[in-house]
Design an enzyme around this catalytic site. Sequence first.
Site, PDB file in Angstrom:
ATOM      1  N   SER A 193      42.807  41.421  34.442  1.00  0.00           N
ATOM      2  CA  SER A 193      42.952  42.055  35.550  1.00  0.00           C
ATOM      3  C   SER A 193      41.774  43.145  35.743  1.00  0.00           C
ATOM      4  O   SER A 193      40.626  42.675  35.297  1.00  0.00           O
ATOM      5  CB  SER A 193      44.347  42.909  35.273  1.00  0.00           C
ATOM      6  N   TYR A 198      40.003  43.152  46.758  1.00  0.00           N
ATOM      7  CA  TYR A 198      40.097  42.868  45.061  1.00  0.00           C
ATOM      8  C   TYR A 198      41.036  43.551  44.536  1.00  0.00           C
ATOM      9  O   TYR A 198      41.679  43.100  43.527  1.00  0.00           O
ATOM     10  CB  TYR A 198      38.689  43.384  44.661  1.00  0.00           C
ATOM     11  N   LYS A 225      44.271  42.051  41.761  1.00  0.00           N
ATOM     12  CA  LYS A 225      44.447  42.566  40.656  1.00  0.00           C
ATOM     13  C   LYS A 225      45.750  43.224  40.653  1.00  0.00           C
ATOM     14  O   LYS A 225      46.316  42.901  39.285  1.00  0.00           O
ATOM     15  CB  LYS A 225      43.092  43.624  40.017  1.00  0.00           C
TER      16      LYS A 225
HETATM   17  N1  LIG Z   1      32.506  42.683  34.301  1.00  0.00           N
HETATM   18  C1  LIG Z   1      33.434  43.749  34.742  1.00  0.00           C
HETATM   19  O1  LIG Z   1      32.924  44.761  34.670  1.00  0.00           O
HETATM   20  C2  LIG Z   1      34.813  43.583  34.721  1.00  0.00           C
HETATM   21  C3  LIG Z   1      35.665  44.810  35.077  1.00  0.00           C
HETATM   22  C4  LIG Z   1      36.933  44.388  35.532  1.00  0.00           C
HETATM   23  C5  LIG Z   1      37.381  43.269  35.473  1.00  0.00           C
HETATM   24  N2  LIG Z   1      36.850  42.068  35.160  1.00  0.00           N
HETATM   25  C6  LIG Z   1      37.282  40.829  35.359  1.00  0.00           C
HETATM   26  O2  LIG Z   1      37.211  39.902  34.370  1.00  0.00           O
HETATM   27  C7  LIG Z   1      36.947  38.717  34.697  1.00  0.00           C
HETATM   28  C8  LIG Z   1      35.548  37.955  34.291  1.00  0.00           C
HETATM   29  O3  LIG Z   1      34.577  38.918  34.753  1.00  0.00           O
HETATM   30  P1  LIG Z   1      33.062  38.845  34.163  1.00  0.00           P
HETATM   31  O4  LIG Z   1      32.308  39.764  34.643  1.00  0.00           O
HETATM   32  O5  LIG Z   1      33.011  38.614  32.695  1.00  0.00           O
HETATM   33  O6  LIG Z   1      32.878  37.348  34.655  1.00  0.00           O
HETATM   34  P2  LIG Z   1      31.707  36.711  35.738  1.00  0.00           P
HETATM   35  O7  LIG Z   1      32.044  37.416  37.275  1.00  0.00           O
HETATM   36  O8  LIG Z   1      30.480  36.560  35.545  1.00  0.00           O
HETATM   37  O9  LIG Z   1      32.427  35.341  35.919  1.00  0.00           O
HETATM   38  C9  LIG Z   1      32.559  34.432  34.738  1.00  0.00           C
HETATM   39  C10 LIG Z   1      32.632  33.085  35.390  1.00  0.00           C
HETATM   40  O10 LIG Z   1      33.631  32.566  36.154  1.00  0.00           O
HETATM   41  C11 LIG Z   1      33.305  31.396  37.024  1.00  0.00           C
HETATM   42  N3  LIG Z   1      34.263  31.262  38.018  1.00  0.00           N
HETATM   43  C12 LIG Z   1      34.340  32.106  39.131  1.00  0.00           C
HETATM   44  N4  LIG Z   1      35.234  31.691  40.018  1.00  0.00           N
HETATM   45  C13 LIG Z   1      35.753  30.445  39.390  1.00  0.00           C
HETATM   46  C14 LIG Z   1      36.722  29.538  39.776  1.00  0.00           C
HETATM   47  N5  LIG Z   1      37.190  29.614  40.774  1.00  0.00           N
HETATM   48  N6  LIG Z   1      36.991  28.523  38.718  1.00  0.00           N
HETATM   49  C15 LIG Z   1      36.271  28.459  37.576  1.00  0.00           C
HETATM   50  N7  LIG Z   1      35.433  29.476  37.179  1.00  0.00           N
HETATM   51  C16 LIG Z   1      34.963  30.592  38.138  1.00  0.00           C
HETATM   52  C17 LIG Z   1      31.855  31.705  37.376  1.00  0.00           C
HETATM   53  O11 LIG Z   1      31.223  30.617  37.610  1.00  0.00           O
HETATM   54  C18 LIG Z   1      31.371  32.559  35.935  1.00  0.00           C
HETATM   55  O12 LIG Z   1      30.631  31.911  35.280  1.00  0.00           O
HETATM   56  C19 LIG Z   1      37.187  38.751  36.049  1.00  0.00           C
HETATM   57  O13 LIG Z   1      38.613  38.326  36.610  1.00  0.00           O
HETATM   58  C20 LIG Z   1      36.722  39.963  36.589  1.00  0.00           C
HETATM   59  O14 LIG Z   1      37.460  40.306  37.977  1.00  0.00           O
HETATM   60  C21 LIG Z   1      35.274  42.132  35.185  1.00  0.00           C
END
Ligand SMILES: NC(=O)c1ccc[n+]([C@@H]2O[C@H](COP(=O)([O-])OP(=O)(O)OC[C@H]3O[C@@H](n4cnc5c(N)ncnc54)[C@H](O)[C@@H]3O)[C@@H](O)[C@H]2O)c1
Length: 255
Positions: A144, A158, A162
């Site tokens: 989330s 977004y 979540k």
């Molecule tokens: N990075 C942050 O600061 C943060 C903060 C809060 C929540 N999140 C959540 O954590 C999760 C991961 O984020 P992150 O920043 O590590 O990763 P990211 O945004 O870099 O994405 C990771 C991978 O997900 C893949 N992806 C996107 N859509 C896809 C789909 N439909 N099917 C298969 N693969 C798909 C992308 O190709 C990418 O390689 C997400 O759900 C994001 O909303 C991240």
Amino acid sequence: MPERTFKDETAIVTGAGQGIGFEICRLLALGGASVILNDMDIELGRKAAAAIRKTGGTCMDYGGDCSDPEFIGNLVRFAVDQTGRLDIAIGNAGITLQGEFLSFTPESFNRLVQVNIAGNFFLAQAAAAQMKLQQSGGTILFTSSVTGHLAHRNLVPYGMTKAAIEMLAKTLVIELSQFKINVNTVAPGATLTERTMADPEYEKKWSAVIPTGRAASTADIANAALFLVSRESKHITGQSLLVDGGITCICSSPY
Ligand SMILES: NC(=O)c1ccc[n+]([C@@H]2O[C@H](COP(=O)([O-])OP(=O)(O)OC[C@H]3O[C@@H](n4cnc5c(N)ncnc54)[C@H](O)[C@@H]3O)[C@@H](O)[C@H]2O)c1
């Protein structure tokens, strides 16, 4: 956490070619799980799984778009064909589309709903059906965000998606506890990943406002995720674990 906690267990992690999902896969494999790593960037997923195998872990990539229910069915079947079972399903894939509320487009809105909500709903459905069949329980986790708990500027849809998966986890408690399946979410705050680090100011800006003085590492989030899918947390269900350096505890104040 002791090593090899996940021996003889199979885990699926979506959106795991980089960032938080990749670190979850790496730690699960290190813990002895057979990991199915999904990413829609097929080449990225392939390289990520190969990097994990190099460290001695069991990790197979299965590339494709996890917002497509038909693909999700194939992903779960692949896990079962390869390893004979499914114990852990982690819906980590999520997209972050920012934009002003007054001009946010239907196309962006619908894509957010498709990936962030539908992808997780249908992963949970397909995984739970397999876990029910096995009669040995299982665990489901969604990634989330703090944005599912508190309002953030330019992130209206977004944040809605979540919050929706927070409710998905709670509602599934009613549906899945009878099958010994627990469902939780991990809610990261600002986390240093390949994507967020593309903004050179990201780390500095967030470190200045997070009470602990820094943004999260992917390991901070992955360690919390591992606890929530481990046998040690089987009695925890329908909960959200915020890993945010305390930022959601504080309120802006005029003093
Ligand atoms: N990075 C942050 O600061 C943060 C903060 C809060 C929540 N999140 C959540 O954590 C999760 C991961 O984020 P992150 O920043 O590590 O990763 P990211 O945004 O870099 O994405 C990771 C991978 O997900 C893949 N992806 C996107 N859509 C896809 C789909 N439909 N099917 C298969 N693969 C798909 C992308 O190709 C990418 O390689 C997400 O759900 C994001 O909303 C991240």
